[in-house]
Write a protein that holds these residues in place. Structure first.
Motif, mmCIF file in Angstrom:
data_model
loop_
_atom_site.group_PDB
_atom_site.id
_atom_site.type_symbol
_atom_site.label_atom_id
_atom_site.label_comp_id
_atom_site.label_asym_id
_atom_site.label_seq_id
_atom_site.Cartn_x
_atom_site.Cartn_y
_atom_site.Cartn_z
ATOM 1 N N LEU A 1 -12.579 12.594 27.054
ATOM 2 C CA LEU A 1 -14.036 12.538 26.918
ATOM 3 C C LEU A 1 -14.623 13.949 26.835
ATOM 4 O O LEU A 1 -15.544 14.196 26.059
ATOM 5 N N GLN A 2 -14.059 14.864 27.614
ATOM 6 C CA GLN A 2 -14.546 16.251 27.610
ATOM 7 C C GLN A 2 -14.200 16.981 26.318
ATOM 8 O O GLN A 2 -14.907 17.897 25.918
ATOM 9 N N ASP A 3 -13.109 16.599 25.680
ATOM 10 C CA ASP A 3 -12.716 17.330 24.450
ATOM 11 C C ASP A 3 -12.920 16.492 23.191
ATOM 12 O O ASP A 3 -12.363 16.786 22.138
ATOM 13 N N GLN B 1 -6.170 18.952 35.593
ATOM 14 C CA GLN B 1 -7.588 19.317 35.617
ATOM 15 C C GLN B 1 -8.157 19.404 34.200
ATOM 16 O O GLN B 1 -8.471 18.405 33.624
ATOM 17 N N HIS B 2 -8.227 20.617 33.663
ATOM 18 C CA HIS B 2 -8.841 20.820 32.354
ATOM 19 C C HIS B 2 -7.850 21.309 31.306
ATOM 20 O O HIS B 2 -8.256 21.847 30.278
ATOM 21 N N ARG C 1 -6.680 1.668 27.455
ATOM 22 C CA ARG C 1 -5.610 0.714 27.759
ATOM 23 C C ARG C 1 -4.331 1.380 28.264
ATOM 24 O O ARG C 1 -3.680 0.876 29.171
ATOM 25 N N PHE C 2 -3.952 2.537 27.673
ATOM 26 C CA PHE C 2 -2.635 3.112 27.952
ATOM 27 C C PHE C 2 -2.643 4.424 28.736
ATOM 28 O O PHE C 2 -1.594 4.841 29.228
ATOM 29 N N PHE C 3 -3.780 5.099 28.837
ATOM 30 C CA PHE C 3 -3.811 6.410 29.463
ATOM 31 C C PHE C 3 -4.304 6.330 30.903
ATOM 32 O O PHE C 3 -5.112 5.459 31.258
ATOM 33 N N HIS C 4 -3.856 7.261 31.708
ATOM 34 C CA HIS C 4 -4.317 7.429 33.081
ATOM 35 C C HIS C 4 -5.799 7.816 33.051
ATOM 36 O O HIS C 4 -6.268 8.440 32.094
ATOM 37 N N SER C 5 -6.529 7.457 34.078
ATOM 38 C CA SER C 5 -7.967 7.756 34.104
ATOM 39 C C SER C 5 -8.245 9.267 33.996
ATOM 40 O O SER C 5 -9.244 9.669 33.390
ATOM 41 N N ASP C 6 -7.372 10.112 34.546
ATOM 42 C CA ASP C 6 -7.545 11.569 34.406
ATOM 43 C C ASP C 6 -7.430 11.997 32.945
ATOM 44 O O ASP C 6 -8.175 12.869 32.486
#
Length: 189
Positions: free
Chosen positions: A108-110, A145-146, A97-102
């Protein structure tokens, strides 16, 4: 130590709501002494829709609190700060809801371990701007990025930890000073 551009964080515990303004002024006084600035006790200006500020344009402040900890940032430059005690919550739902897709992909990665770190960075930035959490909150990101971003639109994002709490300071300055003043304030009625 004289200073032109400086930011100090004053850390307290057990602050009661009615003590807040007194402590903000005390922090401003201490900051002026430390910076060898002429000491003037500023007044806090509060108006609807505008970030609270001093009537003295030489000084800026911002507050955050989480559970028992309270931090007041005082600076010669605009500043925003947030502090959170990581806890169980619906992180994925909030992030969608509140975060940018990046940021969401980064989480998801962490495995969402950085959720509160990202939240603090985003909130410190909007508090710096004075806009608060609005429709634009999702339109900027604090990840590169990461990794977590160290800068955003000319501001430094200083991530820090105090005990089990995570926090972020947003300022145009590349450095800050944490002053741990943890004295338990008791209601003296």
């Amino acid at each position: 130590m004289a200073c032109r551009s400086k930011v100090s964080l004053y850390l307290y515990s057990g602050v009661m709501q009615e003590q807040r303004d007194t402590l903000i002024i005390k922090c401003a006084e201490d900051f002026q002494h430390a910076c060898q600035l002429p000491v003037r006790l500023p007044e806090i200006v509060r108006k609807p829709g505008i970030k609270p500020h001093f009537d003295d344009d030489r000084l800026f402040f911002n507050l955050t609190h989480s559970h028992d900890l309270w931090i007041c940032a005082i600076s010669t430059e605009p500043v925003g700060i947030d502090l959170e005690l990581p806890r169980s919550c619906r992180m994925e739902l909030v992030a969608k809801r509140f975060f940018h897709s990046d940021e969401y992909r980064y989480l998801l990665q962490d495995d969402f371990r950085s959720f509160f770190t990202i939240w603090c960075a985003k909130e410190s930035y909007v508090k710096y701007l004075g806009t608060g959490i609005d429709d634009e909150f999702k339109n900027f990101h604090v990840t590169d990025q990461h990794t977590l971003a160290k800068q955003l639109n000319g501001c430094f994002l200083h991530h820090f930890q105090v005990d089990d709490y995570c926090g972020c300071l947003c300022t145009p300055l590349p450095f800050y000073q944490l002053l741990d003043r943890r004295t338990t304030y008791e209601n003296r009625d």
